[in-house]
Design a protein around this motif. Structure first.
Motif, mmCIF file in Angstrom:
data_model
loop_
_atom_site.group_PDB
_atom_site.id
_atom_site.type_symbol
_atom_site.label_atom_id
_atom_site.label_comp_id
_atom_site.label_asym_id
_atom_site.label_seq_id
_atom_site.Cartn_x
_atom_site.Cartn_y
_atom_site.Cartn_z
ATOM 1 N N PRO A 1 1.912 -10.582 9.370
ATOM 2 C CA PRO A 1 2.847 -9.674 10.043
ATOM 3 C C PRO A 1 4.305 -9.905 9.666
ATOM 4 C CG PRO A 1 1.732 -11.106 11.636
ATOM 5 C CD PRO A 1 1.188 -11.421 10.290
ATOM 6 N N ALA A 2 4.624 -11.047 9.071
ATOM 7 C CA ALA A 2 6.012 -11.341 8.733
ATOM 8 C C ALA A 2 6.451 -10.703 7.415
ATOM 9 C CB ALA A 2 6.221 -12.858 8.658
ATOM 10 N N ILE A 3 5.513 -10.152 6.643
ATOM 11 C CA ILE A 3 5.874 -9.560 5.350
ATOM 12 C C ILE A 3 6.662 -8.270 5.583
ATOM 13 C CG2 ILE A 3 3.798 -8.181 5.060
ATOM 14 C CD1 ILE A 3 3.815 -9.003 2.110
ATOM 15 N N ARG A 4 7.637 -8.027 4.728
ATOM 16 C CA ARG A 4 8.457 -6.816 4.840
ATOM 17 C C ARG A 4 7.692 -5.625 4.270
ATOM 18 N NH1 ARG A 4 12.626 -7.983 8.304
ATOM 19 N NH2 ARG A 4 12.938 -10.218 8.113
ATOM 20 N N ALA A 5 7.955 -4.442 4.806
ATOM 21 C CA ALA A 5 7.223 -3.245 4.389
ATOM 22 C C ALA A 5 7.460 -2.924 2.919
ATOM 23 C CB ALA A 5 7.629 -2.061 5.258
ATOM 24 N N LYS A 6 8.666 -3.200 2.420
ATOM 25 C CA LYS A 6 8.959 -2.884 1.019
ATOM 26 C C LYS A 6 8.245 -3.829 0.054
ATOM 27 C CE LYS A 6 13.193 -5.610 1.082
ATOM 28 N NZ LYS A 6 14.634 -5.554 1.058
ATOM 29 N N ASN A 7 7.763 -4.974 0.550
ATOM 30 C CA ASN A 7 7.096 -5.955 -0.304
ATOM 31 C C ASN A 7 5.575 -5.805 -0.310
ATOM 32 O OD1 ASN A 7 9.612 -7.022 -0.834
ATOM 33 N ND2 ASN A 7 9.473 -8.547 0.790
ATOM 34 N N LEU A 8 5.050 -4.765 0.332
ATOM 35 C CA LEU A 8 3.605 -4.563 0.353
ATOM 36 C C LEU A 8 3.107 -4.120 -1.022
ATOM 37 C CD1 LEU A 8 3.029 -2.642 3.687
ATOM 38 C CD2 LEU A 8 2.341 -4.965 3.174
ATOM 39 N N THR A 9 1.964 -4.636 -1.415
ATOM 40 C CA THR A 9 1.338 -4.177 -2.651
ATOM 41 C C THR A 9 0.505 -2.937 -2.347
ATOM 42 O OG1 THR A 9 -0.633 -5.525 -2.306
ATOM 43 C CG2 THR A 9 1.212 -6.560 -3.478
ATOM 44 N N GLU A 10 0.056 -2.255 -3.383
ATOM 45 C CA GLU A 10 -0.787 -1.068 -3.184
ATOM 46 C C GLU A 10 -2.099 -1.443 -2.493
ATOM 47 O OE1 GLU A 10 -0.376 2.209 -3.603
ATOM 48 O OE2 GLU A 10 1.718 1.801 -4.086
ATOM 49 N N ALA A 11 -2.639 -2.617 -2.810
ATOM 50 C CA ALA A 11 -3.885 -3.058 -2.185
ATOM 51 C C ALA A 11 -3.680 -3.269 -0.679
ATOM 52 C CB ALA A 11 -4.380 -4.349 -2.825
ATOM 53 N N GLN A 12 -2.560 -3.910 -0.313
ATOM 54 C CA GLN A 12 -2.281 -4.123 1.099
ATOM 55 C C GLN A 12 -2.030 -2.800 1.820
ATOM 56 O OE1 GLN A 12 1.028 -6.794 0.552
ATOM 57 N NE2 GLN A 12 -0.209 -8.584 1.133
ATOM 58 N N LEU A 13 -1.351 -1.899 1.145
ATOM 59 C CA LEU A 13 -1.083 -0.589 1.727
ATOM 60 C C LEU A 13 -2.385 0.173 1.976
ATOM 61 C CD1 LEU A 13 1.122 1.355 2.603
ATOM 62 C CD2 LEU A 13 1.182 2.231 0.283
ATOM 63 N N SER A 14 -3.300 0.106 1.013
ATOM 64 C CA SER A 14 -4.581 0.796 1.204
ATOM 65 C C SER A 14 -5.396 0.125 2.308
ATOM 66 C CB SER A 14 -5.373 0.834 -0.100
ATOM 67 O OG SER A 14 -5.775 -0.455 -0.467
ATOM 68 N N GLN A 15 -5.276 -1.203 2.473
ATOM 69 C CA GLN A 15 -5.971 -1.885 3.568
ATOM 70 C C GLN A 15 -5.451 -1.394 4.920
ATOM 71 O OE1 GLN A 15 -5.145 -5.969 2.602
ATOM 72 N NE2 GLN A 15 -7.219 -6.317 1.789
ATOM 73 N N ILE A 16 -4.139 -1.197 5.009
ATOM 74 C CA ILE A 16 -3.551 -0.699 6.252
ATOM 75 C C ILE A 16 -4.031 0.720 6.532
ATOM 76 C CG2 ILE A 16 -1.374 0.036 7.316
ATOM 77 C CD1 ILE A 16 -0.062 -2.396 6.026
ATOM 78 N N VAL A 17 -4.043 1.561 5.498
ATOM 79 C CA VAL A 17 -4.493 2.951 5.665
ATOM 80 C C VAL A 17 -5.944 2.986 6.117
ATOM 81 C CG1 VAL A 17 -4.973 5.092 4.432
ATOM 82 C CG2 VAL A 17 -2.817 3.912 4.058
ATOM 83 N N HIS A 18 -6.789 2.169 5.515
ATOM 84 C CA HIS A 18 -8.202 2.135 5.904
ATOM 85 C C HIS A 18 -8.369 1.586 7.316
ATOM 86 C CE1 HIS A 18 -9.853 3.582 2.200
ATOM 87 N NE2 HIS A 18 -9.225 2.650 1.487
ATOM 88 N N ALA A 19 -7.538 0.614 7.702
ATOM 89 C CA ALA A 19 -7.613 0.079 9.063
ATOM 90 C C ALA A 19 -7.230 1.147 10.081
ATOM 91 C CB ALA A 19 -6.703 -1.138 9.207
ATOM 92 N N ILE A 20 -6.250 1.987 9.734
ATOM 93 C CA ILE A 20 -5.844 3.072 10.637
ATOM 94 C C ILE A 20 -6.966 4.093 10.754
ATOM 95 C CG2 ILE A 20 -4.257 5.016 10.906
ATOM 96 C CD1 ILE A 20 -2.079 3.246 9.695
#
Length: 186
Positions: free
Chosen positions: A97-116
């Motif tokens: 949770p401490a990672i900044r939004a601009k530092n997210l990788t595409e893999a992490q972004l897709s994990q968030i989208v799938h979690a939503i």
């Protein structure tokens, strides 16, 4: 963060609703509420229950998420995701949770989208549409809350004789007419 990506999937129409709305079941069992684009509105009559349709899913417009904030705070900028839901989504996606939004990788972004999507969270346009339909339903059945919404009065029992100026708007003086003074020339 790239926020313009949309997922295109196929689903089956489960029910047709008024105003061009469709309830669609995806292959993974999720059901969602969708609408037909304006330019394709004449096709609504042809789409019936059991029809296979192509659905374009956007994970909420992620372009308005601030990049310099922590991801657990930045997710709250999506309409319908609050502090508790943001923590649950990050835990499901297994992201710090401490990672900044601009530092997210595409893999992490897709994990968030799938979690939503897998968490069956109702967000953005679907949530606004659902709330609007709820208000229209209350107004259509003429229940107390619906009538209060129609008259732009407080809904939850607040007093109205002296307060509720936010809901009622500025004061409108009613029924005061002054008699003309007899000695005044017009």
């Amino acid at each position: 963060m790239s926020g313009k990506s949309a997922f295109v999937v196929e689903g089956t129409v489960v029910a047709t609703l008024p105003n061009g709305l469709l309830r669609v079941e995806l292959a993974n069992g999720h059901r969602l509420l969708g609408h037909v684009k304006r330019r394709q509105a004449p096709l609504v009559e042809r789409v019936g229950v059991g029809a296979v349709v192509t659905v374009s899913l956007s994970p909420g417009d992620l372009s308005h998420i601030p990049g310099d904030k922590r991801i657990d705070i930045a997710l709250r900028y999506i309409y319908g995701i609050g502090p508790v839901n943001a923590r649950e989504i990050i835990a499901k996606a297994q992201i710090d949770p401490a990672i900044r939004a601009k530092n997210l990788t595409e893999a992490q972004l897709s994990q968030i989208v799938h979690a939503i999507q897998d968490g069956k969270y109702v967000t953005e346009g679907d949530l606004r549409r659902e709330l609007g339909l709820n208000l229209k339903r209350l107004q259509a059945i003429k229940c107390y809350r619906g009538i209060r919404h129609l008259k732009s009065l407080p809904v939850r029992g607040q007093r109205t004789q002296t307060n509720s100026r936010t809901r009622k708007g500025p004061r409108r003086t009613v029924g005061v007419q002054r008699a003309a003074k007899p000695g005044a020339a017009a």
